[in-house]
Design a protein around this motif. Sequence first.
Motif, PDB file in Angstrom:
ATOM      1  N   VAL A  79       0.845  -1.197   0.000  1.00 34.29           N
ATOM      2  CA  VAL A  79       0.000   0.000   0.000  1.00 34.29           C
ATOM      3  C   VAL A  79       0.880   1.247   0.000  1.00 34.29           C
ATOM      4  O   VAL A  79       2.004   1.232   0.503  1.00 34.29           O
ATOM      5  CB  VAL A  79      -0.942   0.031   1.226  1.00 34.29           C
ATOM      6  CG1 VAL A  79      -1.944  -1.101   1.151  1.00 34.29           C
ATOM      7  CG2 VAL A  79      -0.161  -0.041   2.512  1.00 34.29           C
ATOM      8  N   MET A  80       0.344   2.309  -0.565  1.00 35.23           N
ATOM      9  CA  MET A  80       1.067   3.577  -0.586  1.00 35.23           C
ATOM     10  C   MET A  80       1.078   4.156   0.824  1.00 35.23           C
ATOM     11  O   MET A  80       0.071   4.107   1.524  1.00 35.23           O
ATOM     12  CB  MET A  80       0.361   4.574  -1.512  1.00 35.23           C
ATOM     13  CG  MET A  80       0.453   4.230  -2.977  1.00 35.23           C
ATOM     14  SD  MET A  80       2.028   4.693  -3.667  1.00 35.23           S
ATOM     15  CE  MET A  80       1.923   6.444  -3.572  1.00 35.23           C
ATOM     16  N   PRO A  81       2.209   4.699   1.270  1.00 39.35           N
ATOM     17  CA  PRO A  81       2.237   5.313   2.602  1.00 39.35           C
ATOM     18  C   PRO A  81       1.389   6.584   2.623  1.00 39.35           C
ATOM     19  O   PRO A  81       1.331   7.304   1.625  1.00 39.35           O
ATOM     20  CB  PRO A  81       3.713   5.638   2.816  1.00 39.35           C
ATOM     21  CG  PRO A  81       4.295   5.698   1.459  1.00 39.35           C
ATOM     22  CD  PRO A  81       3.492   4.764   0.603  1.00 39.35           C
ATOM     23  N   GLN A  82       0.711   6.827   3.736  1.00 41.98           N
ATOM     24  CA  GLN A  82      -0.112   8.020   3.847  1.00 41.98           C
ATOM     25  C   GLN A  82       0.778   9.224   4.127  1.00 41.98           C
ATOM     26  O   GLN A  82       1.663   9.174   4.972  1.00 41.98           O
ATOM     27  CB  GLN A  82      -1.120   7.870   4.969  1.00 41.98           C
ATOM     28  CG  GLN A  82      -2.262   6.947   4.623  1.00 41.98           C
ATOM     29  CD  GLN A  82      -3.343   7.034   5.678  1.00 41.98           C
ATOM     30  OE1 GLN A  82      -3.065   6.958   6.858  1.00 41.98           O
ATOM     31  NE2 GLN A  82      -4.569   7.192   5.242  1.00 41.98           N
ATOM     32  N   ILE A  83       0.539  10.292   3.409  1.00 45.14           N
ATOM     33  CA  ILE A  83       1.325  11.508   3.547  1.00 45.14           C
ATOM     34  C   ILE A  83       0.463  12.582   4.207  1.00 45.14           C
ATOM     35  O   ILE A  83      -0.679  12.794   3.833  1.00 45.14           O
ATOM     36  CB  ILE A  83       1.810  12.010   2.169  1.00 45.14           C
ATOM     37  CG1 ILE A  83       2.602  10.927   1.439  1.00 45.14           C
ATOM     38  CG2 ILE A  83       2.624  13.279   2.303  1.00 45.14           C
ATOM     39  CD1 ILE A  83       3.917  10.565   2.089  1.00 45.14           C
ATOM     40  N   HIS A 143       5.034  14.899   5.131  1.00 49.97           N
ATOM     41  CA  HIS A 143       5.742  13.889   5.929  1.00 49.97           C
ATOM     42  C   HIS A 143       4.835  12.697   6.151  1.00 49.97           C
ATOM     43  O   HIS A 143       3.630  12.751   5.888  1.00 49.97           O
ATOM     44  CB  HIS A 143       6.183  14.473   7.276  1.00 49.97           C
ATOM     45  CG  HIS A 143       5.049  14.921   8.141  1.00 49.97           C
ATOM     46  ND1 HIS A 143       4.469  14.106   9.073  1.00 49.97           N
ATOM     47  CD2 HIS A 143       4.352  16.085   8.175  1.00 49.97           C
ATOM     48  CE1 HIS A 143       3.477  14.748   9.665  1.00 49.97           C
ATOM     49  NE2 HIS A 143       3.380  15.957   9.138  1.00 49.97           N
ATOM     50  N   LEU A 144       5.386  11.594   6.648  1.00 49.78           N
ATOM     51  CA  LEU A 144       4.597  10.419   6.963  1.00 49.78           C
ATOM     52  C   LEU A 144       3.784  10.667   8.232  1.00 49.78           C
ATOM     53  O   LEU A 144       4.235  11.375   9.137  1.00 49.78           O
ATOM     54  CB  LEU A 144       5.507   9.211   7.195  1.00 49.78           C
ATOM     55  CG  LEU A 144       6.234   8.668   5.978  1.00 49.78           C
ATOM     56  CD1 LEU A 144       7.180   7.559   6.396  1.00 49.78           C
ATOM     57  CD2 LEU A 144       5.257   8.152   4.950  1.00 49.78           C
ATOM     58  N   TYR A 145       2.590  10.062   8.296  1.00 49.23           N
ATOM     59  CA  TYR A 145       1.747  10.183   9.478  1.00 49.23           C
ATOM     60  C   TYR A 145       2.463   9.643  10.711  1.00 49.23           C
ATOM     61  O   TYR A 145       3.186   8.649  10.634  1.00 49.23           O
ATOM     62  CB  TYR A 145       0.451   9.385   9.299  1.00 49.23           C
ATOM     63  CG  TYR A 145      -0.660  10.186   8.674  1.00 49.23           C
ATOM     64  CD1 TYR A 145      -1.355  11.134   9.410  1.00 49.23           C
ATOM     65  CD2 TYR A 145      -1.015   9.992   7.357  1.00 49.23           C
ATOM     66  CE1 TYR A 145      -2.380  11.855   8.847  1.00 49.23           C
ATOM     67  CE2 TYR A 145      -2.037  10.710   6.776  1.00 49.23           C
ATOM     68  CZ  TYR A 145      -2.719  11.649   7.536  1.00 49.23           C
ATOM     69  OH  TYR A 145      -3.727  12.377   6.974  1.00 49.23           O
TER      70      TYR A 145
END
Length: 64
Positions: free
Chosen positions: A23-27, A37-39
Amino acid sequence: MAHPKRKISKTRRDKRRTHYKAVMPQIATDPTTGEAHLYHRAHWHEGKLYYRGQIVLESAGAEA
C-alpha cells in the motif's frame, strides 16, 4: 497431526496470495511548515524537528 492429502498447485497458492498488496504510505502536511511527511512521524525542517505542528527539538547548528 494434520497433513494435506493432495499437493496444492502453484496456481491455486498464488490465487490465494493475490490479496496481499503493498500500500502507498499516507502523507500528511504539517500545519505550521506546510512540509509533507509520513503520518505519526516527526520531520526536520530548517534545522528544527517538528511533530504535530510543534517544535520538538532544535539542532545544535541552528543556534550558531
